[in-house]
Structure formats: structure tokens, C-alpha cells
Write a protein that holds these residues in place. Structure first.
Motif, PDB file in Angstrom:
ATOM      1  N   TYR A 256       4.920 -21.616 -83.411  1.00 38.87           N
ATOM      2  CA  TYR A 256       3.574 -21.956 -83.094  1.00 38.87           C
ATOM      3  C   TYR A 256       4.287 -23.584 -82.381  1.00 38.87           C
ATOM      4  O   TYR A 256       4.743 -24.235 -83.043  1.00 38.87           O
ATOM      5  N   LEU A 257       3.647 -23.962 -81.123  1.00 36.02           N
ATOM      6  CA  LEU A 257       3.913 -24.980 -80.581  1.00 36.02           C
ATOM      7  C   LEU A 257       3.018 -26.313 -80.875  1.00 36.02           C
ATOM      8  O   LEU A 257       2.015 -25.886 -81.436  1.00 36.02           O
ATOM      9  N   ARG A 258       3.565 -27.344 -80.603  1.00 33.04           N
ATOM     10  CA  ARG A 258       2.852 -28.573 -80.851  1.00 33.04           C
ATOM     11  C   ARG A 258       2.691 -29.512 -79.443  1.00 33.04           C
ATOM     12  O   ARG A 258       3.352 -28.903 -78.623  1.00 33.04           O
ATOM     13  N   GLN A 259       1.852 -30.361 -79.450  1.00 31.65           N
ATOM     14  CA  GLN A 259       1.426 -31.015 -78.249  1.00 31.65           C
ATOM     15  C   GLN A 259       2.872 -31.797 -77.718  1.00 31.65           C
ATOM     16  O   GLN A 259       3.713 -32.218 -78.452  1.00 31.65           O
ATOM     17  N   ASN A 260       2.958 -31.850 -76.420  1.00 35.90           N
ATOM     18  CA  ASN A 260       3.846 -32.468 -75.864  1.00 35.90           C
ATOM     19  C   ASN A 260       5.489 -31.631 -76.067  1.00 35.90           C
ATOM     20  O   ASN A 260       6.535 -32.196 -75.789  1.00 35.90           O
ATOM     21  N   ASP A 261       5.415 -30.404 -76.573  1.00 38.63           N
ATOM     22  CA  ASP A 261       6.601 -29.761 -76.536  1.00 38.63           C
ATOM     23  C   ASP A 261       7.014 -29.044 -75.447  1.00 38.63           C
ATOM     24  O   ASP A 261       6.134 -29.119 -74.211  1.00 38.63           O
ATOM     25  N   TYR A 262       8.562 -29.400 -75.237  1.00 39.97           N
ATOM     26  CA  TYR A 262       9.270 -28.899 -73.937  1.00 39.97           C
ATOM     27  C   TYR A 262       9.868 -27.650 -73.946  1.00 39.97           C
ATOM     28  O   TYR A 262      10.817 -27.566 -74.785  1.00 39.97           O
TER      29      TYR A 262
ATOM     30  N   ILE B 199      11.865 -14.448 -84.652  1.00 39.00           N
ATOM     31  CA  ILE B 199      11.118 -15.384 -83.912  1.00 39.00           C
ATOM     32  C   ILE B 199       9.730 -15.550 -84.237  1.00 39.00           C
ATOM     33  O   ILE B 199       9.098 -16.305 -84.311  1.00 39.00           O
ATOM     34  N   LEU B 200       9.236 -14.315 -84.643  1.00 33.98           N
ATOM     35  CA  LEU B 200       7.563 -14.397 -84.903  1.00 33.98           C
ATOM     36  C   LEU B 200       7.543 -14.869 -86.397  1.00 33.98           C
ATOM     37  O   LEU B 200       6.136 -15.507 -86.723  1.00 33.98           O
ATOM     38  N   ASN B 201       8.455 -15.170 -87.228  1.00 33.66           N
ATOM     39  CA  ASN B 201       8.195 -15.991 -88.288  1.00 33.66           C
ATOM     40  C   ASN B 201       9.072 -17.181 -88.561  1.00 33.66           C
ATOM     41  O   ASN B 201       8.955 -17.837 -89.454  1.00 33.66           O
TER      42      ASN B 201
ATOM     43  N   THR C 100       5.298  -1.871 -87.141  1.00 27.65           N
ATOM     44  CA  THR C 100       6.108  -2.685 -87.862  1.00 27.65           C
ATOM     45  C   THR C 100       5.741  -3.819 -88.419  1.00 27.65           C
ATOM     46  O   THR C 100       4.740  -4.639 -88.032  1.00 27.65           O
ATOM     47  N   ASN C 101       5.875  -3.949 -89.756  1.00 29.40           N
ATOM     48  CA  ASN C 101       5.446  -4.938 -90.588  1.00 29.40           C
ATOM     49  C   ASN C 101       6.220  -6.153 -90.370  1.00 29.40           C
ATOM     50  O   ASN C 101       7.198  -6.106 -90.690  1.00 29.40           O
ATOM     51  N   LEU C 102       5.521  -7.214 -90.186  1.00 26.75           N
ATOM     52  CA  LEU C 102       6.073  -8.593 -90.156  1.00 26.75           C
ATOM     53  C   LEU C 102       5.632  -9.340 -91.116  1.00 26.75           C
ATOM     54  O   LEU C 102       4.366  -9.352 -91.585  1.00 26.75           O
ATOM     55  N   ALA C 103       6.363 -10.428 -91.543  1.00 25.43           N
ATOM     56  CA  ALA C 103       6.069 -11.431 -92.736  1.00 25.43           C
ATOM     57  C   ALA C 103       4.764 -12.094 -92.153  1.00 25.43           C
ATOM     58  O   ALA C 103       4.723 -12.596 -90.843  1.00 25.43           O
ATOM     59  N   THR C 104       4.182 -12.717 -92.989  1.00 27.74           N
ATOM     60  CA  THR C 104       3.018 -13.572 -92.647  1.00 27.74           C
ATOM     61  C   THR C 104       3.546 -15.138 -92.473  1.00 27.74           C
ATOM     62  O   THR C 104       3.949 -15.599 -93.328  1.00 27.74           O
ATOM     63  N   LEU C 105       3.174 -15.555 -91.374  1.00 29.59           N
ATOM     64  CA  LEU C 105       3.631 -16.915 -90.957  1.00 29.59           C
ATOM     65  C   LEU C 105       2.487 -17.896 -91.173  1.00 29.59           C
ATOM     66  O   LEU C 105       1.257 -17.819 -90.523  1.00 29.59           O
ATOM     67  N   LYS C 106       2.701 -18.757 -92.211  1.00 30.74           N
ATOM     68  CA  LYS C 106       1.642 -19.730 -92.242  1.00 30.74           C
ATOM     69  C   LYS C 106       1.459 -20.698 -90.964  1.00 30.74           C
ATOM     70  O   LYS C 106       2.476 -21.380 -90.789  1.00 30.74           O
ATOM     71  N   TYR C 107       0.371 -21.015 -90.482  1.00 30.53           N
ATOM     72  CA  TYR C 107       0.421 -21.815 -89.526  1.00 30.53           C
ATOM     73  C   TYR C 107       0.110 -23.272 -90.043  1.00 30.53           C
ATOM     74  O   TYR C 107      -0.879 -23.566 -91.059  1.00 30.53           O
ATOM     75  N   GLU C 108       0.787 -24.104 -89.548  1.00 30.87           N
ATOM     76  CA  GLU C 108       0.516 -25.650 -89.947  1.00 30.87           C
ATOM     77  C   GLU C 108      -0.127 -26.472 -88.710  1.00 30.87           C
ATOM     78  O   GLU C 108       0.320 -26.414 -87.771  1.00 30.87           O
ATOM     79  N   GLU C 109      -1.234 -26.968 -88.941  1.00 28.45           N
ATOM     80  CA  GLU C 109      -1.713 -27.714 -87.755  1.00 28.45           C
ATOM     81  C   GLU C 109      -0.949 -28.849 -87.604  1.00 28.45           C
ATOM     82  O   GLU C 109      -0.212 -29.745 -88.427  1.00 28.45           O
TER      83      GLU C 109
END
Length: 271
Positions: free
Chosen positions: A223-229, A216-218, A42-51
Motif C-alpha cells: 500500500y502506497l502513501r502520499q508523495n510516494d515515488y 509483494i502482495l504481503n 491461491t490463498n494469500l496471507a492477510t495483509l493488515k492495512y495501516e492508515e
């Protein structure tokens, strides 16, 4: 024959809930239900990772190397020792000690010799370049390594091992976090995961995520950030199961109490 029929009926009554619960549990524990089981790729869209951006109260692990060993030794002094109480990793549970530089309320860190440097709202790469530029004024060809020392994520609710997890790197997604927590239990709502996130301006938002859908993969919240709950809400079956266990315990206690009262009454009557 009559007793056999009665026994068969009782077995059917007892077995039916178990069969029904097993069928429903298979349906409830699946992820990405919208992807066909027969589809191999299954091809999924490329998700850009944000620092993630550095915020006040973050702890940064910073290592500065220069060609002069004595200068490197001076730059390595003055690190802050901070205890992350209750932090949990994949291999241990309990309090952990984190070494690094604390970002103060003004968004600054204070390094030996280099002094105060503004790092708030910067990515780790940008902060690394900022420190390298400052160090270049005093030292030749400095090398700077910088990362989050307290990139922690809290996972609570219907997971096998709820707790606070300190990730070894900052590129952590929601599946990584749930994997650290031992995955969602059979009683967890996979279609309604609550993510609470604090943003750079101090605001907080709650986002609902559906892990039964491949979209959800897109998601920008994949991607989580610090202190996420993360909070996994229990299903109604968990509430029903808990009530059933409580009622069973009450029945057992009542039966035992009645038996004790009867026994005491017999003993008194014989005396």
C-alpha cells in the motif's frame, strides 16, 4: 534457384531477432511468475492495512456539518485553494486545483471558529475525532468528514503514462498506481521497481520491489502513501533498441547526404 536460396537466408536472418524478442517479451511482462498457471485458487496471507499519517504540507479536505445551517456555513469558509501543478488523473492531464486546509510546518491546521488544531502524525480517523471533539464544545452533534485532498503518487520510467497522479482515496496499492500510469511497458523491469518514500521523521528510503513474485502482495510497502515515488527501470533490451534506432537514423541521414552530394556533383559536372 541461387537467388531463391539467398532470399530465404536473408528472410531467416531478419525474422530471427523478431522471433527471439517476442519469446522474451512474453516472459518479461508476466506478474507473479511463482504462482502456477494451473492453480485455480491461491490463498494469500492477510495483509493488515495501516492508515497513512498526516504530515506537514498535506492538504486536507474537511467538511463539518451541524444541526444549525448558519453554523455549518461559517465552518465551511476559509478553505485554502492550492494548485497541484502537473497533476494527472485517469481522465485528464494538466494542472488541477485542490481545495482544502494546508497542514503547516508545525503540523497544525487552522479552522474557522475552531482555531488551530494539531493533526500531524495522526491518521485521518484520529484527526477526524480530534476535530469533532473540538467542535462538540461549541456545537451540538457535529459531523466531520475528513480525507486527503492531495494524496498524490508519482510514477516515472518505463510506464505508458508517466506523471503525477492524485488518487481519489488513500487506500492505494502499487498495482493501482501502475494501472493509473497505463501499466509497465514491455521494456520495464518488473523485478526491480524502485519505491522512494519519505517518513514522518523527514528521512527518505529507497525500497526495491519485485512484481514477479507473489510475496509483494504481503509486503508492508504494497500500500502506497502520499508523495510516494515509483520508478520503473528500463531493461537492457530498451537500451539496445534505442541504440539500434539511433544507428538506423544515422545511416539513413548518411545515405541521404551521400545521395545529395552525388546528385550535386552530377549537376555540376553537366554544367
Amino acid at each position: 534457384m541461387k537467388n531463391f536460396d539467398l532470399l530465404f537466408k536473408w528472410c531467416a536472418i531478419v525474422s530471427l531477432p523478431l522471433i527471439m524478442s517476442s519469446c522474451s517479451s512474453i516472459k518479461n511482462v508476466k506478474y507473479f511468475t511463482d504462482i502456477p498457471d494451473s492453480q485455480k485458487i491461491t490463498n494469500l496471507a492477510t495483509l493488515k492495512y495501516e492508515e497513512p499519517r498526516i504530515q506537514p504540507d498535506d492538504i486536507l479536505s474537511i467538511n463539518i456539518q451541524t444541526v444549525d445551517p448558519s453554523a455549518t456555513k461559517v465552518l465551511a469558509t476559509g478553505t485554502l485553494q492550492n494548485s497541484a501543478v502537473g497533476a494527472t488523473t485517469a481522465g485528464s492531464t494538466g494542472s488541477q486545483t485542490i481545495s482544502g486546509y494546508l497542514v503547516d510546518n508545525s503540523g497544525n491546521i487552522e479552522l474557522p471558529v475552531l482555531g488551530k488544531i494539531k493533526v500531524s502524525t495522526l491518521t485521518t480517523e484520529q484527526a477526524r475525532e480530534e476535530i469533532r471533539a473540538r467542535a462538540t464544545k461549541l456545537y451540538k452533534d457535529p459531523t466531520v468528514n475528513l480525507r486527503f485532498a492531495n494524496f498524490k503518487i508519482t510514477v516515472m520510467g518505463e510506464v505508458a503514462k508517466p506523471g503525477v497522479y492524485v488518487a481519489s482515496n488513500e487506500k492505494v496499492n502499487i498495482l493501482d498506481a501502475l494501472g493509473l500510469a497505463g501499466d509497465i511497458t514491455i521494456y520495464g523491469k518488473r523485478e526491480n521497481i524502485a519505491l522512494i518514500r519519505q517518513f514522518e521523521d523527514g528521512s527518505r528510503k529507497m525500497i526495491r520491489l519485485d512484481l514477479t513474485k507473489s510475496e509483494i502482495l504481503n509486503s508492508p510497502y504494497y500500500y502506497l502513501r502520499q508523495n510516494d515515488y515509483l520508478y520503473v527501470e528500463p531493461t537492457k533490451s530498451k537500451v539496445v533498441s534505442s541504440d539500434a534506432i539511433q544507428n538506423r537514423n544515422i545511416s539513413i541521414i548518411t545515405a541521404v547526404t551521400a545521395s545529395l552530394i552525388s546528385l550535386i556533383a552530377i549537376i555540376i559536372s553537366r554544367n
